[in-house]
Design an enzyme around this catalytic site. Sequence first.
Site, PDB file in Angstrom:
ATOM      1  N   ASP A 166     -25.491  93.146  17.241  1.00 32.74           N
ATOM      2  CA  ASP A 166     -24.827  93.086  15.940  1.00 32.74           C
ATOM      3  C   ASP A 166     -25.567  93.925  14.906  1.00 32.74           C
ATOM      4  OD1 ASP A 166     -22.631  91.642  16.522  1.00 32.74           O
ATOM      5  OD2 ASP A 166     -23.411  89.708  15.862  1.00 32.74           O
ATOM      6  N   ASP A 221     -15.947  87.901  23.273  1.00 30.93           N
ATOM      7  CA  ASP A 221     -17.137  87.474  22.527  1.00 30.93           C
ATOM      8  C   ASP A 221     -17.546  86.058  22.937  1.00 30.93           C
ATOM      9  OD1 ASP A 221     -19.156  87.583  20.641  1.00 30.93           O
ATOM     10  OD2 ASP A 221     -17.829  87.963  18.934  1.00 30.93           O
TER      11      ASP A 221
HETATM   12  C1  DGJ Z   1     -20.029  88.477  16.833  1.00 34.57           C
HETATM   13  C2  DGJ Z   1     -19.856  89.891  17.272  1.00 34.57           C
HETATM   14  O1  DGJ Z   1     -21.042  90.400  17.776  1.00 34.57           O
HETATM   15  C3  DGJ Z   1     -19.338  90.712  16.107  1.00 34.57           C
HETATM   16  O2  DGJ Z   1     -19.255  92.070  16.463  1.00 34.57           O
HETATM   17  C4  DGJ Z   1     -18.002  90.175  15.694  1.00 34.57           C
HETATM   18  O3  DGJ Z   1     -17.080  90.353  16.718  1.00 34.57           O
HETATM   19  C5  DGJ Z   1     -18.135  88.704  15.327  1.00 34.57           C
HETATM   20  N1  DGJ Z   1     -18.753  87.957  16.377  1.00 34.57           N
HETATM   21  C6  DGJ Z   1     -16.795  88.111  15.016  1.00 34.57           C
HETATM   22  O4  DGJ Z   1     -16.853  86.779  14.789  1.00 34.57           O
END
Ligand code: DGJ
Length: 719
Positions: free
Chosen positions: A541, A471
Amino acid sequence: MPVEWNESARTWTLSGGDVSYVLHRDGQDRLLHLYWGPRLPGDALRYEPSDYHSFASFDLPVSVLPSEIPVCGTGWFGTPAVGIRDEKGAEVVDLKVVSAEILPGKPLPDGLPAVYTEADTEADSLAFCLEDAVSGLQVTAVYSVFSDSGAVTRRLILKNAGNAPLMVTSLLSASVPLWQGNLDILHLNGAWARERRPVRVPACEGEFRISSARGASGHEENPFLALCERGADEFSGQVWSVNLVYSGSFLAFCRTDIFGHARLSIGMNPDVFSWTLDPGESLTSPEAVMVFSASGLNGMSQVYHRLYRDRLVRGTWRDRSRPILLNSWESAYFDFDENRLLEIARKAAEIGAELFVLDDGWFGKRNSDNCSLGDWTVNPEKIPSGLKGLSDQVHDLGLQFGLWFEPEMVSPDSDLYRAHPDWCLHVEGRPRTQARQQLILDLSRPEVQDYIIDAVSGVLSSSGIDYVKWDMNRNMTEAFSVSLPPERRKETQHRYMLGLYRVLEAVTSAFPQVLFESCSGGGGRFDPGMLYYMPQTWTSDDTDAVERLKLQYGTSIVYPASAMGAHVSAVPNHQTGRTVPLKMRGDVALGGNFGFELDPGKFSPEELEETRKMVLRVKELRDLTRTGTFWRLLSPFAGHITAWAFVSQDQRKVLLCAYSVLSVPNSAPVRVRLRGLKEDAWYETEDGRRFLGAALLYQGITLPLRGDFDSFVCVLKSV
Ligand code: DGJ
């Protein structure tokens, strides 16, 4: 012949599939662009100066010349492909072709992602060497053309063969004059949670620009730009497009010249990039992939899909079915301990998932997003058995085990930051701007790169990890490395990307069996650069199924379904508050790498049963969605019904997916015409209805959709 030199016309013709790209060396040894479009024989074109520019008294010929590599200071007045500032502060370049070499296959750049070949017959290449006699700048322009699709790639290698330093102030990977106007521009615009929405606007006078200065390709714009004939649609018409194989800041633009003709360009963003070349030093631009289609947007997308699926993505997972995963994020966020995780994992196994992913919150003392990034050691209070212990228990359930990292970041409240406060991007004497309470590690520095490689590798080699979600949750500020001298500080963002690519190469090649998925607050770094290292990306997301129709449709303009993470999440949806039936949530997610983002322990017995069946169906269909030709049929941006289809390479199997969002009263049944089938083959649905291919292609099939949030997924097989 994929690359032909025609001595009398002084042209090079690169051809592949149904496409040709033609270049000319004029009498003054300038490299000119003659053509990019439907395939032509190598002797078809002649350069006639009067065809290419008029000599209105005020205009310098160079300003309207179809230069293949426009340069600064000698009559080109737009953003140059090569801009150089010399020691005296002058920005003047005059490039002349010195030599050209035809090469088999496709040479690869060092340290940068790129599409590749597995056999020399798959592509041919052409490398030009050009020189600026005064400064000693040498430019090697490397072109490759793929024999099956006609996709063309280009990158520039700049070398200082002079005696004094040269500063690169502008560097475009592609800059193509199309010698026509009346075109539309297509780009993929968005924001966090609504990434990559296709936007089409007429190309107008002046310049249309998209860019990122964020140090990531970004949620807002994708490094992709296309020009379409006015009437071009999904199925017909000419389209020219460029996509940058790069994950950092970029610039793409369409500039319309005084004659109304468009030039399509993509490359580094000069707002946040410059680079000093000392004598003897070189710099390579990222690679641009250029795709022309005479069969509309689906034709263009299908070239990208195939190329990226087969010759951008690498490694063990390229040609393998991806496991159905359950990710802990939306089911638990930071609120979990080992028992809770195992409860969720147990249920995941019950519904048939194959991989349990522990998302954020497992390390340091992280119980919210305000600390511990950089401290990649397990939190023993939350997970007393340790990662290895947890992973063993998850494996005992018959599941693979995956783990989240955000390795490029550091929290001010972390042991790493306390030990190395100077390791983040910052400027001495200025506050360090925080976003999500975190700072960015300075990956331009080798010692920081090494720390990340060691920290992540340490966890992967000791804990039985089968999957990594990588991430990256903020964009760059104060992006000037303290390790660089002042005149080189604008190199930081690109040096960061080179550092990141070194880290990704080291980690992914050391753990070839691990499946890596990249993520950046969802789809903030969904680009070909990341796909070179990691075969899939978390699309967004936003997990709401209705929004996902737009997300998956828009993303498919460039990227294949096999690159998209697509999960079923709980209702009401956490991002939109919308409640969509489980069936439609599943039917949407099966269009990508299927997974869950929920706690199945909260399902009723009926929902559990429905989910089990859904998973079985996904297992049957996932090879078709991964390898089939993807067709966009009805757009979610145009009406309340969306449809797409996957057609197997042998055209014997079709998966048709259709969705209705809000029903319309008193409306005619919607019929959709399928594409890519054999006219004379008979296709049978699972409930035994038979259709002739020609009927499906030309009359279509009626979609039995009724009510809000309904979906129809149907497999047709040739009999
Ligand atoms: C952003 C990601 O897109 C989410 O799926 C998740 O992993 C969060 N970060 C966790 O902090």
